[in-house]
Design a protein around this motif. Structure first.
Motif, PDB file in Angstrom:
ATOM      1  N   HIS A 285      40.820  57.223  37.709  1.00  0.00           N
ATOM      2  CA  HIS A 285      40.884  58.688  37.685  1.00  0.00           C
ATOM      3  C   HIS A 285      40.187  59.238  36.447  1.00  0.00           C
ATOM      4  O   HIS A 285      40.357  58.726  35.335  1.00  0.00           O
ATOM      5  CB  HIS A 285      42.339  59.148  37.701  1.00  0.00           C
ATOM      6  CG  HIS A 285      42.509  60.603  37.395  1.00  0.00           C
ATOM      7  ND1 HIS A 285      42.164  61.591  38.289  1.00  0.00           N
ATOM      8  CD2 HIS A 285      42.964  61.236  36.276  1.00  0.00           C
ATOM      9  CE1 HIS A 285      42.414  62.770  37.744  1.00  0.00           C
ATOM     10  NE2 HIS A 285      42.895  62.583  36.522  1.00  0.00           N
ATOM     11  N   VAL A 286      39.385  60.291  36.649  1.00  0.00           N
ATOM     12  CA  VAL A 286      38.668  60.924  35.537  1.00  0.00           C
ATOM     13  C   VAL A 286      39.120  62.365  35.353  1.00  0.00           C
ATOM     14  O   VAL A 286      39.493  62.779  34.260  1.00  0.00           O
ATOM     15  CB  VAL A 286      37.142  60.866  35.768  1.00  0.00           C
ATOM     16  CG1 VAL A 286      36.408  61.531  34.601  1.00  0.00           C
ATOM     17  CG2 VAL A 286      36.679  59.419  35.931  1.00  0.00           C
ATOM     18  N   GLY A 287      39.075  63.167  36.413  1.00  0.00           N
ATOM     19  CA  GLY A 287      39.481  64.568  36.338  1.00  0.00           C
ATOM     20  C   GLY A 287      39.775  65.091  37.722  1.00  0.00           C
ATOM     21  O   GLY A 287      39.408  64.475  38.729  1.00  0.00           O
TER      22      GLY A 287
ATOM     23  N   GLN B 256      38.841  65.399  43.186  1.00  0.00           N
ATOM     24  CA  GLN B 256      39.100  64.407  42.142  1.00  0.00           C
ATOM     25  C   GLN B 256      37.835  63.633  41.823  1.00  0.00           C
ATOM     26  O   GLN B 256      37.148  63.138  42.720  1.00  0.00           O
ATOM     27  CB  GLN B 256      40.197  63.440  42.596  1.00  0.00           C
ATOM     28  CG  GLN B 256      40.584  62.407  41.540  1.00  0.00           C
ATOM     29  CD  GLN B 256      41.588  61.387  42.076  1.00  0.00           C
ATOM     30  OE1 GLN B 256      41.804  61.300  43.280  1.00  0.00           O
ATOM     31  NE2 GLN B 256      42.191  60.619  41.183  1.00  0.00           N
ATOM     32  N   CYS B 257      37.525  63.549  40.545  1.00  0.00           N
ATOM     33  CA  CYS B 257      36.415  62.710  40.102  1.00  0.00           C
ATOM     34  C   CYS B 257      36.959  61.327  39.754  1.00  0.00           C
ATOM     35  O   CYS B 257      37.940  61.200  39.000  1.00  0.00           O
ATOM     36  CB  CYS B 257      35.726  63.321  38.884  1.00  0.00           C
ATOM     37  SG  CYS B 257      34.336  62.345  38.250  1.00  0.00           S
ATOM     38  N   VAL B 258      36.360  60.280  40.339  1.00  0.00           N
ATOM     39  CA  VAL B 258      36.787  58.911  40.059  1.00  0.00           C
ATOM     40  C   VAL B 258      35.570  58.071  39.684  1.00  0.00           C
ATOM     41  O   VAL B 258      34.440  58.391  40.050  1.00  0.00           O
ATOM     42  CB  VAL B 258      37.497  58.267  41.271  1.00  0.00           C
ATOM     43  CG1 VAL B 258      38.759  59.026  41.621  1.00  0.00           C
ATOM     44  CG2 VAL B 258      36.568  58.196  42.470  1.00  0.00           C
ATOM     45  N   ASN B 259      35.831  57.040  38.941  1.00  0.00           N
ATOM     46  CA  ASN B 259      34.794  56.061  38.622  1.00  0.00           C
ATOM     47  C   ASN B 259      35.177  54.759  39.298  1.00  0.00           C
ATOM     48  O   ASN B 259      36.274  54.223  39.077  1.00  0.00           O
ATOM     49  CB  ASN B 259      34.671  55.867  37.110  1.00  0.00           C
ATOM     50  CG  ASN B 259      33.518  54.962  36.738  1.00  0.00           C
ATOM     51  OD1 ASN B 259      33.661  53.748  36.608  1.00  0.00           O
ATOM     52  ND2 ASN B 259      32.344  55.550  36.567  1.00  0.00           N
ATOM     53  N   LYS B 260      34.281  54.265  40.161  1.00  0.00           N
ATOM     54  CA  LYS B 260      34.545  53.019  40.881  1.00  0.00           C
ATOM     55  C   LYS B 260      34.215  51.842  39.965  1.00  0.00           C
ATOM     56  O   LYS B 260      33.044  51.476  39.773  1.00  0.00           O
ATOM     57  CB  LYS B 260      33.686  52.949  42.141  1.00  0.00           C
ATOM     58  CG  LYS B 260      34.107  53.924  43.230  1.00  0.00           C
ATOM     59  CD  LYS B 260      35.366  53.454  43.913  1.00  0.00           C
ATOM     60  CE  LYS B 260      35.717  54.353  45.091  1.00  0.00           C
ATOM     61  NZ  LYS B 260      36.979  53.932  45.732  1.00  0.00           N
ATOM     62  N   GLU B 261      35.227  51.260  39.383  1.00  0.00           N
ATOM     63  CA  GLU B 261      35.013  50.170  38.435  1.00  0.00           C
ATOM     64  C   GLU B 261      34.441  48.933  39.119  1.00  0.00           C
ATOM     65  O   GLU B 261      34.718  48.645  40.280  1.00  0.00           O
ATOM     66  CB  GLU B 261      36.329  49.816  37.744  1.00  0.00           C
ATOM     67  CG  GLU B 261      36.870  50.910  36.841  1.00  0.00           C
ATOM     68  CD  GLU B 261      38.118  50.468  36.105  1.00  0.00           C
ATOM     69  OE1 GLU B 261      38.330  50.937  34.986  1.00  0.00           O
ATOM     70  OE2 GLU B 261      38.862  49.643  36.666  1.00  0.00           O
ATOM     71  N   VAL B 262      33.629  48.214  38.379  1.00  0.00           N
ATOM     72  CA  VAL B 262      33.105  46.919  38.807  1.00  0.00           C
ATOM     73  C   VAL B 262      33.913  45.842  38.087  1.00  0.00           C
ATOM     74  O   VAL B 262      33.970  45.822  36.851  1.00  0.00           O
ATOM     75  CB  VAL B 262      31.610  46.779  38.464  1.00  0.00           C
ATOM     76  CG1 VAL B 262      31.107  45.398  38.858  1.00  0.00           C
ATOM     77  CG2 VAL B 262      30.809  47.869  39.170  1.00  0.00           C
ATOM     78  N   ARG B 263      34.538  44.980  38.848  1.00  0.00           N
ATOM     79  CA  ARG B 263      35.428  43.993  38.241  1.00  0.00           C
ATOM     80  C   ARG B 263      34.839  42.588  38.334  1.00  0.00           C
ATOM     81  O   ARG B 263      34.451  42.130  39.401  1.00  0.00           O
ATOM     82  CB  ARG B 263      36.798  44.041  38.901  1.00  0.00           C
ATOM     83  CG  ARG B 263      37.447  45.425  38.775  1.00  0.00           C
ATOM     84  CD  ARG B 263      38.910  45.423  39.034  1.00  0.00           C
ATOM     85  NE  ARG B 263      39.488  46.723  38.760  1.00  0.00           N
ATOM     86  CZ  ARG B 263      40.782  47.006  38.852  1.00  0.00           C
ATOM     87  NH1 ARG B 263      41.626  46.068  39.229  1.00  0.00           N
ATOM     88  NH2 ARG B 263      41.218  48.216  38.575  1.00  0.00           N
ATOM     89  N   VAL B 264      34.779  41.975  37.167  1.00  0.00           N
ATOM     90  CA  VAL B 264      34.418  40.568  37.055  1.00  0.00           C
ATOM     91  C   VAL B 264      35.599  39.868  36.408  1.00  0.00           C
ATOM     92  O   VAL B 264      36.467  40.530  35.829  1.00  0.00           O
ATOM     93  CB  VAL B 264      33.129  40.397  36.211  1.00  0.00           C
ATOM     94  CG1 VAL B 264      31.965  41.070  36.906  1.00  0.00           C
ATOM     95  CG2 VAL B 264      33.309  40.948  34.810  1.00  0.00           C
ATOM     96  N   PRO B 265      35.667  38.551  36.487  1.00  0.00           N
ATOM     97  CA  PRO B 265      36.835  37.850  35.926  1.00  0.00           C
ATOM     98  C   PRO B 265      37.119  38.243  34.475  1.00  0.00           C
ATOM     99  O   PRO B 265      36.267  38.101  33.600  1.00  0.00           O
ATOM    100  CB  PRO B 265      36.431  36.373  36.031  1.00  0.00           C
ATOM    101  CG  PRO B 265      35.520  36.327  37.210  1.00  0.00           C
ATOM    102  CD  PRO B 265      34.751  37.610  37.159  1.00  0.00           C
ATOM    103  N   GLY B 266      38.299  38.823  34.272  1.00  0.00           N
ATOM    104  CA  GLY B 266      38.734  39.168  32.927  1.00  0.00           C
ATOM    105  C   GLY B 266      38.105  40.427  32.351  1.00  0.00           C
ATOM    106  O   GLY B 266      38.290  40.732  31.173  1.00  0.00           O
ATOM    107  N   LEU B 267      37.373  41.201  33.166  1.00  0.00           N
ATOM    108  CA  LEU B 267      36.668  42.352  32.621  1.00  0.00           C
ATOM    109  C   LEU B 267      36.461  43.409  33.715  1.00  0.00           C
ATOM    110  O   LEU B 267      36.162  43.092  34.853  1.00  0.00           O
ATOM    111  CB  LEU B 267      35.311  41.929  32.060  1.00  0.00           C
ATOM    112  CG  LEU B 267      34.493  42.986  31.309  1.00  0.00           C
ATOM    113  CD1 LEU B 267      35.230  43.415  30.059  1.00  0.00           C
ATOM    114  CD2 LEU B 267      33.118  42.430  30.960  1.00  0.00           C
ATOM    115  N   SER B 268      36.634  44.684  33.310  1.00  0.00           N
ATOM    116  CA  SER B 268      36.346  45.812  34.197  1.00  0.00           C
ATOM    117  C   SER B 268      35.243  46.649  33.571  1.00  0.00           C
ATOM    118  O   SER B 268      35.345  47.045  32.410  1.00  0.00           O
ATOM    119  CB  SER B 268      37.600  46.679  34.405  1.00  0.00           C
ATOM    120  OG  SER B 268      38.602  45.952  35.100  1.00  0.00           O
ATOM    121  N   LEU B 269      34.203  46.899  34.339  1.00  0.00           N
ATOM    122  CA  LEU B 269      33.061  47.646  33.829  1.00  0.00           C
ATOM    123  C   LEU B 269      32.923  48.971  34.588  1.00  0.00           C
ATOM    124  O   LEU B 269      33.300  49.060  35.750  1.00  0.00           O
ATOM    125  CB  LEU B 269      31.777  46.821  34.002  1.00  0.00           C
ATOM    126  CG  LEU B 269      31.754  45.455  33.312  1.00  0.00           C
ATOM    127  CD1 LEU B 269      30.480  44.704  33.693  1.00  0.00           C
ATOM    128  CD2 LEU B 269      31.854  45.616  31.802  1.00  0.00           C
TER     129      LEU B 269
END
Length: 375
Positions: A291-293, A309-322
């Motif tokens: 969630h952003v705004g 709603q503004c959202v950012n679709k995170e990119v998930r790699v092992p142990g990290l969210s970008l």
């Protein structure tokens, strides 16, 4: 003789959602989105990147406005179906820089109003009838439009007048509000459309004031606040104010608040009855949504709303969210209260649709609440 087609209940057949983005090198584009029933049924979770690639883009720009980018807070709607870009103007610059543009979304006609030199954040635009009240850090002013002419772009060359059209507009400085504008937490227009209610909170001190737009007078209603954050909307069906919560414990839930009762013997209004919707509208079912705004828009009808709603679709790699793709999630829904006016719910009325944010939109705009109007 064939019967006329019935107007759709959802917005009367003409209303649309208008969104503002600073995705143009000279300013902003306005996009128009149709939210008629049945057009926005889409799953709210994405299994992989291929699903995200299928998300539609917003329609092409409906209109463009020249104004300094990264400042969506200066946009407002007023005077019916008009969107105003009230960015501060240079008083020593070109003549046109001393005015702000207004777009009528029905006729696509543009006129201008006299600009303001100083609009310090935070800014609250409070429209009522043919008046617009603007409250910022150092001033409280009223723009009165007793009469004005709409200038049609396609007719300018043939019908342009030499007289000074700004004489039909006037800013009037009003008595300073009895609180610090930085302490404002929520506000709404009373259903009789003459009085504004504005709530403030300073440390642990709460207060709600009313402003009479005809007498230009302030009054303390009580030491309580409207429960939602930012603008609240009066819902004709619920006969109550409706607004979005942005507090940590209730983030993404909807508040419903009865209209305060005026005219008590002690001169103050008792704390109005309040209800919290049990559903959380920020929860999409997709763990990649960050969630952003958000902005709540009232669509009229039988308690119909749209959460932008503004959202950012995170990119998930092992142990990290970008950080990933920026999207707007439009959720339409209706609200209902039970007979005892205790349980507020959306029931099974929520429908969502994702749209990709225009590529050139600045991050400064995206991290603020979306600029959205229903008209």
């Amino acid at each position: 003789m064939p019967k006329r087609p019935r107007k759709r209940e959802h917005g009367g057949g003409r209303e649309r959602l208008y969104l503002v983005f600073d995705d143009w090198c000279h300013g902003y584009s306005i996009r128009k989105v149709n939210l008629l029933p049945g057009e926005n049924h889409q799953r709210t979770a994405f299994s992989d990147q291929d699903d995200q690639d299928k998300v539609p883009h917003f329609p092409r720009p409906f209109f463009r406005m020249v104004a300094p980018r990264e400042s969506p807070k200066y946009f407002t709607s007023a005077f019916g179906t008009r969107i105003l870009a009230m960015h501060p103007r240079d008083p020593e610059g070109d003549l046109l820089e001393g005015y702000f543009p207004m777009l009528d979304v029905r006729s696509r006609c543009v006129t201008t109003g006299p600009g303001q030199r100083d609009l310090f954040y935070p800014i609250y635009h409070l429209p009522v009838g043919n008046k617009l009240f603007t409250m910022s850090f150092y001033s409280f002013e009223m723009l009165c439009l007793e009469s004005f002419e709409m200038l049609c772009l396609e007719e300018l060359s043939a019908k342009v007048s030499h007289r000074d059209s700004s004489k039909e507009w006037s800013w009037k400085e009003l008595e300073q509000q009895p609180f610090n504008v930085c302490d404002v937490t929520s506000y709404s227009l009373h259903p009789e459309e003459r009085t504004f209610l504005i709530s403030t909170k300073e440390d642990t001190t709460e207060a709600t004031y009313s402003f009479d737009t005809e007498r230009h007078s302030w009054k303390l209603l009580g030491n309580w606040v409207l429960p939602f954050d930012g603008q609240g909307h009066f819902d004709q069906h619920l006969k109550a104010f409706v607004g979005l919560s942005k507090e940590p414990d209730t983030l993404g839930q909807i508040y419903c608040c009865d209209v305060p009762i005026y005219g008590t013997p002690e001169g103050r209004c008792p704390v109005p009855s309040m209800n919290l919707c049990k559903e959380n509208l920020f929860i999409s079912g997709d763990p990649m949504d960050k969630h952003v705004g958000a902005t709540l828009v009232y669509m009229g009808g039988v308690s119909k709303f749209c959460l932008v709603q503004c959202v950012n679709k995170e990119v998930r790699v092992p142990g990290l969210s970008l950080p990933g793709s920026w999207m707007y999630r439009l959720t339409t829904f209706s609200l209902s209260l039970d007979d005892q006016r205790k349980e507020l719910t959306t029931g099974d009325t929520c429908h969502s649709q994702y749209y990709k944010v225009p590529k050139a939109t600045t991050k400064s705009l995206l991290v603020q609440d979306p600029v959205a109007f229903w008209m």
